[in-house]
Design a protein around this motif. Structure first.
Motif, PDB file in Angstrom:
ATOM      1  N   TRP A 132       1.409 -12.067  25.728  1.00 33.20           N
ATOM      2  CA  TRP A 132       0.294 -11.645  24.874  1.00 33.20           C
ATOM      3  C   TRP A 132       0.440 -12.261  23.481  1.00 33.20           C
ATOM      4  O   TRP A 132      -0.552 -12.707  22.893  1.00 33.20           O
ATOM      5  CB  TRP A 132       0.211 -10.124  24.787  1.00 33.20           C
ATOM      6  CG  TRP A 132      -1.031  -9.703  24.065  1.00 33.20           C
ATOM      7  CD1 TRP A 132      -1.108  -9.196  22.811  1.00 33.20           C
ATOM      8  CD2 TRP A 132      -2.365  -9.810  24.535  1.00 33.20           C
ATOM      9  NE1 TRP A 132      -2.418  -8.973  22.479  1.00 33.20           N
ATOM     10  CE2 TRP A 132      -3.208  -9.338  23.519  1.00 33.20           C
ATOM     11  CE3 TRP A 132      -2.939 -10.262  25.719  1.00 33.20           C
ATOM     12  CZ2 TRP A 132      -4.592  -9.300  23.651  1.00 33.20           C
ATOM     13  CZ3 TRP A 132      -4.316 -10.226  25.840  1.00 33.20           C
ATOM     14  CH2 TRP A 132      -5.129  -9.746  24.817  1.00 33.20           C
ATOM     15  N   TYR A 154      -0.668 -15.792  23.696  1.00 34.96           N
ATOM     16  CA  TYR A 154      -2.117 -15.845  23.806  1.00 34.96           C
ATOM     17  C   TYR A 154      -2.771 -15.620  22.440  1.00 34.96           C
ATOM     18  O   TYR A 154      -3.672 -16.353  22.043  1.00 34.96           O
ATOM     19  CB  TYR A 154      -2.593 -14.802  24.825  1.00 34.96           C
ATOM     20  CG  TYR A 154      -4.094 -14.637  24.852  1.00 34.96           C
ATOM     21  CD1 TYR A 154      -4.898 -15.612  25.432  1.00 34.96           C
ATOM     22  CD2 TYR A 154      -4.702 -13.520  24.290  1.00 34.96           C
ATOM     23  CE1 TYR A 154      -6.277 -15.473  25.456  1.00 34.96           C
ATOM     24  CE2 TYR A 154      -6.080 -13.376  24.312  1.00 34.96           C
ATOM     25  CZ  TYR A 154      -6.859 -14.359  24.888  1.00 34.96           C
ATOM     26  OH  TYR A 154      -8.216 -14.228  24.905  1.00 34.96           O
ATOM     27  N   GLU A 155      -2.291 -14.613  21.727  1.00 41.49           N
ATOM     28  CA  GLU A 155      -2.847 -14.320  20.404  1.00 41.49           C
ATOM     29  C   GLU A 155      -2.635 -15.505  19.450  1.00 41.49           C
ATOM     30  O   GLU A 155      -3.529 -15.848  18.667  1.00 41.49           O
ATOM     31  CB  GLU A 155      -2.191 -13.066  19.827  1.00 41.49           C
ATOM     32  CG  GLU A 155      -2.547 -11.804  20.581  1.00 41.49           C
ATOM     33  CD  GLU A 155      -3.777 -11.127  20.032  1.00 41.49           C
ATOM     34  OE1 GLU A 155      -3.872 -10.955  18.811  1.00 41.49           O
ATOM     35  OE2 GLU A 155      -4.646 -10.778  20.848  1.00 41.49           O
ATOM     36  N   ARG A 187      -5.135 -18.194  20.334  1.00 42.81           N
ATOM     37  CA  ARG A 187      -6.484 -17.815  19.874  1.00 42.81           C
ATOM     38  C   ARG A 187      -6.616 -17.998  18.369  1.00 42.81           C
ATOM     39  O   ARG A 187      -7.674 -18.378  17.872  1.00 42.81           O
ATOM     40  CB  ARG A 187      -6.787 -16.358  20.236  1.00 42.81           C
ATOM     41  CG  ARG A 187      -7.141 -16.192  21.689  1.00 42.81           C
ATOM     42  CD  ARG A 187      -7.808 -14.875  21.980  1.00 42.81           C
ATOM     43  NE  ARG A 187      -9.130 -14.869  21.372  1.00 42.81           N
ATOM     44  CZ  ARG A 187      -9.698 -13.814  20.818  1.00 42.81           C
ATOM     45  NH1 ARG A 187      -9.074 -12.670  20.786  1.00 42.81           N
ATOM     46  NH2 ARG A 187     -10.905 -13.874  20.318  1.00 42.81           N
ATOM     47  N   ASP A 243     -15.261 -17.087  25.283  1.00 41.16           N
ATOM     48  CA  ASP A 243     -13.934 -16.803  24.764  1.00 41.16           C
ATOM     49  C   ASP A 243     -13.811 -15.331  24.385  1.00 41.16           C
ATOM     50  O   ASP A 243     -12.808 -14.698  24.665  1.00 41.16           O
ATOM     51  CB  ASP A 243     -13.627 -17.693  23.554  1.00 41.16           C
ATOM     52  CG  ASP A 243     -12.209 -17.472  23.041  1.00 41.16           C
ATOM     53  OD1 ASP A 243     -11.266 -17.616  23.851  1.00 41.16           O
ATOM     54  OD2 ASP A 243     -12.063 -17.134  21.862  1.00 41.16           O
ATOM     55  N   PHE A 286     -13.580 -13.370  27.586  1.00 36.30           N
ATOM     56  CA  PHE A 286     -12.252 -13.566  28.170  1.00 36.30           C
ATOM     57  C   PHE A 286     -11.222 -12.750  27.396  1.00 36.30           C
ATOM     58  O   PHE A 286     -10.352 -12.113  27.998  1.00 36.30           O
ATOM     59  CB  PHE A 286     -11.880 -15.050  28.172  1.00 36.30           C
ATOM     60  CG  PHE A 286     -10.523 -15.306  28.760  1.00 36.30           C
ATOM     61  CD1 PHE A 286     -10.351 -15.403  30.128  1.00 36.30           C
ATOM     62  CD2 PHE A 286      -9.408 -15.433  27.947  1.00 36.30           C
ATOM     63  CE1 PHE A 286      -9.098 -15.619  30.680  1.00 36.30           C
ATOM     64  CE2 PHE A 286      -8.151 -15.649  28.486  1.00 36.30           C
ATOM     65  CZ  PHE A 286      -8.002 -15.741  29.860  1.00 36.30           C
ATOM     66  N   ALA A 287     -11.307 -12.781  26.070  1.00 33.41           N
ATOM     67  CA  ALA A 287     -10.351 -12.038  25.246  1.00 33.41           C
ATOM     68  C   ALA A 287     -10.420 -10.546  25.540  1.00 33.41           C
ATOM     69  O   ALA A 287      -9.388  -9.868  25.652  1.00 33.41           O
ATOM     70  CB  ALA A 287     -10.607 -12.306  23.768  1.00 33.41           C
ATOM     71  N   ASP A 306     -11.447  -9.131  28.334  1.00 30.06           N
ATOM     72  CA  ASP A 306     -10.903  -8.924  29.673  1.00 30.06           C
ATOM     73  C   ASP A 306      -9.380  -9.039  29.664  1.00 30.06           C
ATOM     74  O   ASP A 306      -8.684  -8.220  30.271  1.00 30.06           O
ATOM     75  CB  ASP A 306     -11.516  -9.933  30.652  1.00 30.06           C
ATOM     76  CG  ASP A 306     -11.055  -9.693  32.076  1.00 30.06           C
ATOM     77  OD1 ASP A 306     -11.213  -8.550  32.570  1.00 30.06           O
ATOM     78  OD2 ASP A 306     -10.526 -10.631  32.696  1.00 30.06           O
ATOM     79  N   ALA A 307      -8.872 -10.042  28.955  1.00 27.07           N
ATOM     80  CA  ALA A 307      -7.419 -10.226  28.885  1.00 27.07           C
ATOM     81  C   ALA A 307      -6.754  -9.033  28.215  1.00 27.07           C
ATOM     82  O   ALA A 307      -5.705  -8.559  28.657  1.00 27.07           O
ATOM     83  CB  ALA A 307      -7.092 -11.512  28.132  1.00 27.07           C
ATOM     84  N   ARG A 310      -6.683  -6.174  30.676  1.00 27.90           N
ATOM     85  CA  ARG A 310      -5.662  -6.391  31.715  1.00 27.90           C
ATOM     86  C   ARG A 310      -4.255  -6.162  31.176  1.00 27.90           C
ATOM     87  O   ARG A 310      -3.416  -5.551  31.841  1.00 27.90           O
ATOM     88  CB  ARG A 310      -5.788  -7.791  32.298  1.00 27.90           C
ATOM     89  CG  ARG A 310      -7.003  -7.965  33.181  1.00 27.90           C
ATOM     90  CD  ARG A 310      -7.162  -9.421  33.606  1.00 27.90           C
ATOM     91  NE  ARG A 310      -8.378  -9.618  34.335  1.00 27.90           N
ATOM     92  CZ  ARG A 310      -8.438  -9.727  35.658  1.00 27.90           C
ATOM     93  NH1 ARG A 310      -7.355  -9.669  36.378  1.00 27.90           N
ATOM     94  NH2 ARG A 310      -9.592  -9.900  36.251  1.00 27.90           N
ATOM     95  N   ALA A 311      -3.986  -6.656  29.978  1.00 28.60           N
ATOM     96  CA  ALA A 311      -2.666  -6.443  29.377  1.00 28.60           C
ATOM     97  C   ALA A 311      -2.415  -4.954  29.151  1.00 28.60           C
ATOM     98  O   ALA A 311      -1.307  -4.455  29.404  1.00 28.60           O
ATOM     99  CB  ALA A 311      -2.547  -7.214  28.066  1.00 28.60           C
TER     100      ALA A 311
END
Length: 101
Positions: free
Chosen positions: A32, A35-36, A39, A56, A59-60, A62-63, A66-67
């Protein structure tokens, strides 16, 4: 009736699973963080269309969900393992008390 050897074997298995749980949580946090960081650098130069920004953001979201779900599952497993460890500790104390008699 269970004996001290069975208790110790179970305690070792619980300790190993707790360690694996901690490693999994650390891995989720590291991914994570990566990913951050990606971004924060912004979209690729060729993704200038407004649609890419919208995708984007979707997706962010959703991500992130999920995390959060993975973290929640790991926390639930951790709570179950902690309860199991407490039960094994209680059983170990009872076995030690019986041996002392």
């Amino acid at each position: 009736a269970r004996d001290a050897a069975a208790n110790e074997a179970d305690a070792k298995a619980v300790a190993e699973r707790l360690a694996a749980n901690e490693r999994a949580l650390a891995r989720v946090d590291a991914l994570w963080g990566d990913y951050e960081a990606a971004r924060a650098q912004g979209p690729p130069a060729d993704a200038g269309a407004a649609g890419a920004v919208s995708e984007d953001a979707d997706f962010a979201a959703d991500a992130g969900a999920r995390a959060a779900a993975v973290r929640e599952a790991l926390a639930a497993e951790r709570a179950a393992l902690d309860a199991c460890k407490a039960a094994l500790d209680e059983e170990r104390a009872g076995l030690a008390d019986c041996e002392a008699r």
